[in-house]
Design a protein around this motif. Structure first.
Motif, mmCIF file in Angstrom:
data_model
loop_
_atom_site.group_PDB
_atom_site.id
_atom_site.type_symbol
_atom_site.label_atom_id
_atom_site.label_comp_id
_atom_site.label_asym_id
_atom_site.label_seq_id
_atom_site.Cartn_x
_atom_site.Cartn_y
_atom_site.Cartn_z
ATOM 1 N N SER A 37 -31.902 -16.887 -49.145
ATOM 2 C CA SER A 37 -31.934 -15.884 -50.465
ATOM 3 C C SER A 37 -30.353 -14.854 -50.206
ATOM 4 O O SER A 37 -30.000 -14.339 -51.624
ATOM 5 C CB SER A 37 -32.712 -14.711 -50.287
ATOM 6 O OG SER A 37 -32.691 -13.900 -48.975
ATOM 7 N N SER A 38 -29.904 -14.457 -49.045
ATOM 8 C CA SER A 38 -28.884 -13.637 -49.065
ATOM 9 C C SER A 38 -27.280 -14.525 -49.013
ATOM 10 O O SER A 38 -26.328 -13.870 -50.033
ATOM 11 C CB SER A 38 -28.698 -13.019 -47.768
ATOM 12 O OG SER A 38 -28.918 -13.833 -46.972
ATOM 13 N N THR A 73 -22.841 -10.552 -44.478
ATOM 14 C CA THR A 73 -24.030 -10.966 -45.601
ATOM 15 C C THR A 73 -25.756 -10.502 -44.582
ATOM 16 O O THR A 73 -26.255 -9.638 -45.018
ATOM 17 C CB THR A 73 -24.077 -11.615 -46.589
ATOM 18 O OG1 THR A 73 -23.276 -11.665 -47.548
ATOM 19 C CG2 THR A 73 -24.781 -11.532 -47.843
ATOM 20 N N GLU A 77 -28.626 -8.369 -43.855
ATOM 21 C CA GLU A 77 -29.690 -8.026 -44.330
ATOM 22 C C GLU A 77 -30.363 -8.580 -43.276
ATOM 23 O O GLU A 77 -32.349 -7.781 -43.129
ATOM 24 C CB GLU A 77 -30.069 -9.833 -44.980
ATOM 25 C CG GLU A 77 -29.652 -9.582 -46.314
ATOM 26 C CD GLU A 77 -29.812 -8.578 -47.353
ATOM 27 O OE1 GLU A 77 -31.396 -8.139 -47.941
ATOM 28 O OE2 GLU A 77 -28.921 -7.954 -47.974
#
Length: 263
Positions: A37-38, A73, A77
């Motif tokens: 998702s990231s 990134t 998260e």
């Protein structure tokens, strides 16, 4: 390949408790979902299992194989999941002090990874001639990002931009004065670009014109929230936001200048 340093990896491994083969409280599915998702990658892919199939080993290979902005990134998260994991372990008061220190230090690590790629571009621009001052400015901007302290480089970035756009204007025969603000110089440059017809998209032209207003706001940040004067510094998150948007603008302008040089 990311630029994660040994000490940064050591702190991340401690924080994520990777010595057990796990990564915090993630199972294969939830870790796979977070990464996908990231950054749109599958951490269960075979290429990440060269050192073993545990979640910790996969993450180590991921750190080694992927570039800074991807690793940064994902780290962002994962770090966001740490406080909840601590609650599940009995609350922050049960967490060792060195683990808390690793959490704070790792915030700067992911920010460095997310910022360094765009900032390094400032040292490689082809549309301008680098003198010693230009090289010094570019290096100081990049170093502030690499340290995870973007606010300390905002005034250097502002000075770099003025010098950069004045030279671009000079290359195109556009007169500027030392009294003109950054946004005024950039506005002259955009007006000439509009006249050349090199900006084919109406939306791109609108973004450039809106950037004149953004650079006007950057004047205020430089004067009131940077080390240009005796100021309280802008917070790290907003400083990185400014850096990312400014470097994106420069990359676009550079592409226009490179195209013009080949025609």
């Amino acid at each position: 390949m990311s630029s994660l340093q040994f000490q940064e990896k050591t702190k991340l491994e401690k924080l994520f408790r990777m010595s057990t083969g796990f990564v915090l409280g993630f199972n294969n599915g939830t870790l796979q979902s977070l990464v996908a998702s990231s950054v749109g990658l599958n951490i269960l892919d075979e290429k990440y299992s060269e050192n073993g199939t545990s979640k910790a080993n996969r993450l180590r290979v991921f750190w080694r194989q992927e570039p800074d902005h991807v690793v940064g990134t994902v780290l962002r998260e994962l770090l966001a999941a740490v406080p909840k994991y601590w609650e599940q372990q009995g609350g922050e008061e049960e967490i060792p002090e060195d683990e808390k220190e690793a959490y704070i230090a790792s915030q700067q690590t992911y920010e460095r990874l997310l910022g360094v790629e765009g900032a390094e571009h400032l040292q490689e621009l082809k549309a301008v001639t680098y003198d010693d001052n230009f090289r010094l400015l570019a290096r100081q901007v990049v170093e502030s990002i690499e340290r995870g302290e973007p606010a300390t480089g905002l005034d250097r970035l502002h000075t770099f931009l003025i010098k950069y756009f004045r030279q671009l204007c000079s290359n195109r025969g556009i007169p500027t004065t030392r009294e003109e603000t950054l946004n005024a110089v950039f506005g002259k440059y955009v007006n000439v670009l509009e006249g050349t017809g090199r900006i084919t998209s109406d939306m791109s032209l609108k973004i450039l014109k809106f950037s004149v207003n953004l650079l006007s706001s950057f004047n205020a940040v430089r004067n009131n929230e940077s080390l240009a004067h005796d100021n309280s510094l802008l917070n790290r998150e907003e400083s990185f936001l400014i850096f990312r948007n400014i470097t994106a603008l420069i990359k676009f302008v550079e592409s226009i200048e490179e195209a013009a040089a080949t025609t």
